[in-house]
Design an enzyme around this catalytic site. Structure first.
Site, PDB file in Angstrom:
ATOM      1  CE1 TYR A 141      -2.586  -3.003  -0.201  1.00 59.71           C
ATOM      2  CE2 TYR A 141      -3.135  -5.114  -1.035  1.00 59.71           C
ATOM      3  CZ  TYR A 141      -2.279  -3.789  -1.199  1.00 59.71           C
ATOM      4  OH  TYR A 141      -1.601  -3.832  -2.337  1.00 59.71           O
ATOM      5  CE  LYS A 191       1.847  12.841   2.307  1.00 58.37           C
ATOM      6  NZ  LYS A 191       2.843  13.346   1.354  1.00 58.37           N
ATOM      7  CG  ASP A 247       1.117  -3.203  -3.775  1.00 55.41           C
ATOM      8  OD1 ASP A 247       1.703  -4.148  -4.038  1.00 55.41           O
ATOM      9  OD2 ASP A 247       0.313  -2.462  -4.257  1.00 55.41           O
ATOM     10  CG  ASP A 251       5.176  -3.299  -8.521  1.00 59.92           C
ATOM     11  OD1 ASP A 251       5.307  -4.276  -7.754  1.00 59.92           O
ATOM     12  OD2 ASP A 251       4.362  -3.310  -9.407  1.00 59.92           O
TER      13      ASP A 251
HETATM   14  C1  IPM Z   1       1.638  -7.811  -4.515  1.00 60.36           C
HETATM   15  C2  IPM Z   1       0.480  -7.621  -5.530  1.00 60.36           C
HETATM   16  C3  IPM Z   1      -0.603  -7.923  -4.590  1.00 60.36           C
HETATM   17  C4  IPM Z   1      -0.578  -7.073  -3.551  1.00 60.36           C
HETATM   18  C5  IPM Z   1      -2.123  -8.188  -5.348  1.00 60.36           C
HETATM   19  C6  IPM Z   1      -1.841  -9.142  -6.393  1.00 60.36           C
HETATM   20  C7  IPM Z   1      -3.026  -8.229  -4.271  1.00 60.36           C
HETATM   21  O1  IPM Z   1       0.341  -6.606  -5.940  1.00 60.36           O
HETATM   22  O2  IPM Z   1       2.133  -9.164  -3.983  1.00 60.36           O
HETATM   23  O3  IPM Z   1       2.678  -6.801  -4.482  1.00 60.36           O
HETATM   24  O4  IPM Z   1      -1.107  -5.613  -3.767  1.00 60.36           O
HETATM   25  O5  IPM Z   1      -0.215  -7.160  -2.469  1.00 60.36           O
HETATM   26 MG    MG Z   2       2.129  -5.368  -5.799  1.00 57.40          MG
END
Ligand code: IPM
Ligand code: MG
Length: 355
Positions: A141, A191, A247, A251
């Protein structure tokens, strides 16, 4: 106690859910005799519309002058053009970096009453209680070089995955400290079979682990971890990993519970100031309809009370009230119910149960 809370409601459903969470904080303030002062700032798409930048300086200054930040969500189709120079997400990344919030805590704890909403069989989610700790200010990032250039061989784009041992050590150490108060298992995800940064990560994790003989450390490669989150989720306790892996895995882990709208997060740094936000996005398709689930944001303020203000009793009061509301069948439309509550009704259902 007295605390200053900066609000960055952001875009889409952000303002609706932040509003309900503030009302819960007000109810807590009244019941437990605290004083919370709120100040609102623009972040994300709404800030781009007004000031041409996703994080105006006033927002940064306001957040720096506060004891905690509550964020709704940023982004939406209006700002999605991939060639745009300014993007709502820049605001979120900038605020994380500027506030030094390197540790993102994302608890994944399903409610038994909502197990039917999970895409997995109930026996695969029963007993799931995972805390993912994602490194938040390093890795792909933020690494440099980063950018695009035209070369004789065509256009070239580069992102850089970089970590120092110090950055790894502080987040892994936090994972161990937290695991000591939980089920004493740290799963470090990397990894290491391919990436140099992951081999450093694993080496540091092993070193840090020596200071915590009471906590078990295991290593998983990120691809296999992604699979095991589906096949063996109850076996995980604390997962610690770098920014991008975290990240993606969070999810994935979130859908185990079948209720993306329910999950909170905390982003912490060295001091007590933290940033708290639901893990869901701005949900532009339902923005303004008054049907968004405010629980992820309400549980985020419970985390704020716990981690930034040290108010464990108050945090638990909110978590219990949410659990009770769910058990009583008080549900928003995303939770699959014939009689869905509106955002404000759901907020009220929680406040009524703040024993
Ligand atoms: C999260 C989101 C963010 C990230 C985006 C919106 C920049 O996906 O908080 O997980 O990738 O960190
Ligand atoms: Mg995210």
């Amino acid at each position: 106690m007295k605390a200053k809370i900066a609000l960055t409601p952001g875009d889409g459903i952000g303002p609706e859910v932040v509003h309900e969470a503030c009302r819960v904080l007000e109810a807590i303030a009244e019941r437990f005799n605290h004083k919370f002062e709120f100040a609102e700032y623009l972040l994300g798409g709404c800030a781009i519309d007004k000031h041409g930048t996703a994080m105006p300086d006033a927002t940064l200054q306001g957040c720096l002058a506060s004891d905690a930040v509550l964020l709704g969500a940023v982004g939406g189709p209006k700002w999605d053009d991939p060639s745009a120079k300014v993007r709502p997400e820049q605001g979120l990344l900038a605020i994380r970096k500027q506030l030094g919030l390197y540790a993102n805590l994302r608890p994944v704890t399903p409610y038994p009453q909502l197990a039917r909403m999970s895409p997995l069989k109930p026996e695969r989610v029963t007993g799931v209680d995972i805390l993912v700790i994602r490194e938040l200010t390093g890795g792909l990032y933020f690494g440099t070089p980063k950018g695009r250039e035209k070369t004789p061989a065509g256009e070239r784009a580069v992102d850089t995955l970089v970590y120092t041992d110090g950055e790894i050590r502080r987040i892994v150490r936090l994972a161990f400290q937290i695991a000591q108060k939980r089920r004493k298992l740290v799963t470090s995800v990397d990894k290491a079979n391919v990436l140099e940064s992951s081999r450093l990560w694993r080496q540091v994790a092993i070193e840090v682990g020596k200071d915590f003989p009471d906590v078990k450390l295991e290593h998983h490669l990120v691809d296999s971890c992604a699979m095991r989150l589906i096949t063996h989720a109850p076996q995980f306790d604390v997962i610690v990993t770098e920014n991008m892996f975290g990240d993606i895995l969070t999810d994935e882990a979130a859908v185990l519970t079948g209720s993306l709208g329910m999950l909170p997060s905390a982003s912490l740094g060295e001091g007590r100031r933290g940033l708290y936000e639901p893990i869901h996005g701005s949900a532009p398709d339902i923005a303004g309809k008054g049907i968004a689930n405010p629980v992820g944001t309400i549980l985020s303020v419970a985390m704020m009370l716990r981690y930034s203000f040290g108010l464990e009793t108050e945090a638990r009061a909110i978590e219990r009230a949410v659990a009770q509301a769910i058990a009583d069948g008080q549900l928003t439309v995303d939770l699959g119910t014939a009689k869905p509550l509106s955002t404000t009704q759901m907020g009220a259902a929680v406040r009524e149960r703040l024993a």
